[in-house]
Design an enzyme around this catalytic site. Sequence first.
Site, PDB file in Angstrom:
ATOM      1  N   LYS A 139       8.669 -53.879 -17.676  1.00 43.17           N
ATOM      2  CA  LYS A 139       9.656 -52.953 -17.331  1.00 43.17           C
ATOM      3  C   LYS A 139      11.297 -53.373 -18.285  1.00 43.17           C
ATOM      4  O   LYS A 139      11.804 -52.783 -18.908  1.00 43.17           O
ATOM      5  CB  LYS A 139      10.285 -52.571 -15.955  1.00 43.17           C
ATOM      6  CG  LYS A 139      11.386 -51.490 -15.979  1.00 43.17           C
ATOM      7  CD  LYS A 139      10.871 -50.131 -16.427  1.00 43.17           C
ATOM      8  CE  LYS A 139      12.311 -49.425 -16.400  1.00 43.17           C
ATOM      9  NZ  LYS A 139      11.989 -48.132 -17.195  1.00 43.17           N
ATOM     10  N   LYS A 156      21.738 -54.114 -16.610  1.00 41.16           N
ATOM     11  CA  LYS A 156      20.900 -54.597 -15.602  1.00 41.16           C
ATOM     12  C   LYS A 156      19.444 -54.950 -16.269  1.00 41.16           C
ATOM     13  O   LYS A 156      19.028 -56.330 -16.066  1.00 41.16           O
ATOM     14  CB  LYS A 156      20.816 -54.038 -14.125  1.00 41.16           C
ATOM     15  CG  LYS A 156      19.882 -54.695 -13.258  1.00 41.16           C
ATOM     16  CD  LYS A 156      18.885 -53.852 -13.063  1.00 41.16           C
ATOM     17  CE  LYS A 156      18.641 -52.357 -12.828  1.00 41.16           C
ATOM     18  NZ  LYS A 156      17.392 -51.899 -12.571  1.00 41.16           N
TER      19      LYS A 156
HETATM   20  P1  NDP Z   1      20.821 -43.848  -8.788  1.00 44.81           P
HETATM   21  O1  NDP Z   1      22.002 -44.775  -9.317  1.00 44.81           O
HETATM   22  O2  NDP Z   1      20.511 -42.510  -9.275  1.00 44.81           O
HETATM   23  O3  NDP Z   1      20.277 -43.996  -7.288  1.00 44.81           O
HETATM   24  C1  NDP Z   1      20.457 -45.135  -6.478  1.00 44.81           C
HETATM   25  C2  NDP Z   1      19.731 -45.126  -5.238  1.00 44.81           C
HETATM   26  O4  NDP Z   1      19.565 -46.191  -4.590  1.00 44.81           O
HETATM   27  C3  NDP Z   1      20.214 -43.897  -4.264  1.00 44.81           C
HETATM   28  O5  NDP Z   1      19.334 -43.499  -3.522  1.00 44.81           O
HETATM   29  C4  NDP Z   1      21.376 -44.902  -3.488  1.00 44.81           C
HETATM   30  O6  NDP Z   1      21.736 -44.255  -2.157  1.00 44.81           O
HETATM   31  C5  NDP Z   1      20.423 -45.955  -3.233  1.00 44.81           C
HETATM   32  N1  NDP Z   1      21.038 -47.215  -2.913  1.00 44.81           N
HETATM   33  C6  NDP Z   1      22.251 -47.840  -3.674  1.00 44.81           C
HETATM   34  N2  NDP Z   1      22.587 -48.909  -3.187  1.00 44.81           N
HETATM   35  C7  NDP Z   1      21.934 -49.133  -1.861  1.00 44.81           C
HETATM   36  C8  NDP Z   1      22.001 -49.987  -0.791  1.00 44.81           C
HETATM   37  N3  NDP Z   1      22.742 -50.898  -0.829  1.00 44.81           N
HETATM   38  N4  NDP Z   1      21.277 -49.755   0.222  1.00 44.81           N
HETATM   39  C9  NDP Z   1      20.400 -48.495   0.238  1.00 44.81           C
HETATM   40  N5  NDP Z   1      20.567 -47.817  -0.789  1.00 44.81           N
HETATM   41  C10 NDP Z   1      21.046 -47.979  -1.870  1.00 44.81           C
HETATM   42  O7  NDP Z   1      19.353 -44.691  -9.506  1.00 44.81           O
HETATM   43  P2  NDP Z   1      18.053 -44.194 -10.450  1.00 44.81           P
HETATM   44  O8  NDP Z   1      17.453 -43.209  -9.483  1.00 44.81           O
HETATM   45  O9  NDP Z   1      18.508 -43.790 -11.660  1.00 44.81           O
HETATM   46  O10 NDP Z   1      17.390 -45.538 -10.581  1.00 44.81           O
HETATM   47  C11 NDP Z   1      16.692 -46.176  -9.583  1.00 44.81           C
HETATM   48  C12 NDP Z   1      15.897 -47.455 -10.106  1.00 44.81           C
HETATM   49  O11 NDP Z   1      14.873 -46.717 -11.029  1.00 44.81           O
HETATM   50  C13 NDP Z   1      16.837 -48.430 -10.903  1.00 44.81           C
HETATM   51  O12 NDP Z   1      16.255 -49.514 -10.760  1.00 44.81           O
HETATM   52  C14 NDP Z   1      16.474 -47.966 -12.373  1.00 44.81           C
HETATM   53  O13 NDP Z   1      16.873 -49.092 -13.182  1.00 44.81           O
HETATM   54  C15 NDP Z   1      15.259 -47.399 -12.376  1.00 44.81           C
HETATM   55  N6  NDP Z   1      14.764 -46.246 -13.315  1.00 44.81           N
HETATM   56  C16 NDP Z   1      15.846 -45.080 -13.670  1.00 44.81           C
HETATM   57  C17 NDP Z   1      15.582 -44.264 -14.472  1.00 44.81           C
HETATM   58  C18 NDP Z   1      16.223 -43.099 -14.949  1.00 44.81           C
HETATM   59  O14 NDP Z   1      16.007 -42.546 -15.761  1.00 44.81           O
HETATM   60  N7  NDP Z   1      17.429 -42.925 -14.157  1.00 44.81           N
HETATM   61  C19 NDP Z   1      14.080 -44.332 -15.311  1.00 44.81           C
HETATM   62  C20 NDP Z   1      13.338 -45.738 -14.881  1.00 44.81           C
HETATM   63  C21 NDP Z   1      13.598 -46.392 -13.706  1.00 44.81           C
HETATM   64  P3  NDP Z   1      22.988 -43.333  -2.279  1.00 44.81           P
HETATM   65  O15 NDP Z   1      22.665 -41.984  -2.251  1.00 44.81           O
HETATM   66  O16 NDP Z   1      23.519 -43.539  -0.812  1.00 44.81           O
HETATM   67  O17 NDP Z   1      24.077 -43.850  -3.264  1.00 44.81           O
END
Ligand code: NDP
Length: 298
Positions: A172, A241
């Site tokens: 990835k 990242k």
């Molecule tokens: P978002 O920033 O949209 O969501 C992050 C999530 O993580 C939220 O549910 C947030 O909760 C939670 N979170 C953040 N910090 C903490 C913590 N300390 N403890 C518990 N929960 C936490 O991220 P994405 O959904 O975009 O991405 C998630 C993963 O998927 C990442 O690793 C990203 O690199 C990967 N990814 C993303 C893609 C995309 O197109 N967006 C595509 C492919 C992979 P809260 O609601 O409380 O903030």
Amino acid sequence: MQPNETTQVAFLGLGAMGRPMAANLAARWPTTVWNRTTSVAEAHAAEHGSRAALELAEVAGAQVVCTCLPTDVEVAALATALGPQLAPGTVWIDHTSGDPAGARDVAALLAGYDVGYLDAPVSGGTDGAHRGALTVMVGGDAEDLAAVTPVLDAVAARVVHVGDVGAGMAVKAVNNALLATSLWAAAEGLTALAAQGVAPQAALEVIAGSTGRSFATETLIPDRVLDRSFPHTFALALLAKDVRLAGSVLAGAEVDAPVLHLIEQLTSAAAVELEGADHVELVRVVERAVGVELSSLE
Ligand code: NDP
């Protein structure tokens, strides 16, 4: 563990990716969702028929636990808290794009509770997540993967077993370094052409039928840059990242990689300059340097 109609699935982390992935799971399996901000889990339950867990302990009865969090650090914290409460034989599917070494640490931690761990990051963006058509790259035990494949089928169009724990995260990271490279290079080429009077749409039409095409030239720039919409689907900070993680993967193999190291520096600097931006806004950094905007608008 062989999933059947009574298998309980838990999904932790309802961000841009997690919300639609958990919705597709809830359509096929009894699914409990947990999110740090609990109102998001409650809204998910109301909209998609999942069950909201307000406390982490409420997901402990699941036989399949899925996570999609920013990095392996947040996954490790949840695994530390939840691991002792999970039943032996549970399988943890981690869709986070994290550090391969972090994935191996979490796998070792969970193995102490006889819980299997698969690193299973995804590609395909929020659009692929909504369509249940993600590509999943899996590292870990083949038997665990075979057991949870019916669950993965709810979110994925393609599942590829790429090696031992950590291998999914490594693939990835490299994939996203290639995304950043192609997006940055396309922005440089198209702004140079625009500065010399070539319309971006005309150049993209040529590139679409030529060997320089990429996801950046076929989709990201035509659909998100030319109309200046830059929708927020994947944070630039998360892409930076991933490119940093790719740098670690290359360093671990002692590969001298001048192109990807330069992209790592450029992407990290852009994420600082454009705090809170979407990843496609990398293009804005190039546009500012050249003094040209890529636009189809009058
Ligand atoms: P978002 O920033 O949209 O969501 C992050 C999530 O993580 C939220 O549910 C947030 O909760 C939670 N979170 C953040 N910090 C903490 C913590 N300390 N403890 C518990 N929960 C936490 O991220 P994405 O959904 O975009 O991405 C998630 C993963 O998927 C990442 O690793 C990203 O690199 C990967 N990814 C993303 C893609 C995309 O197109 N967006 C595509 C492919 C992979 P809260 O609601 O409380 O903030």
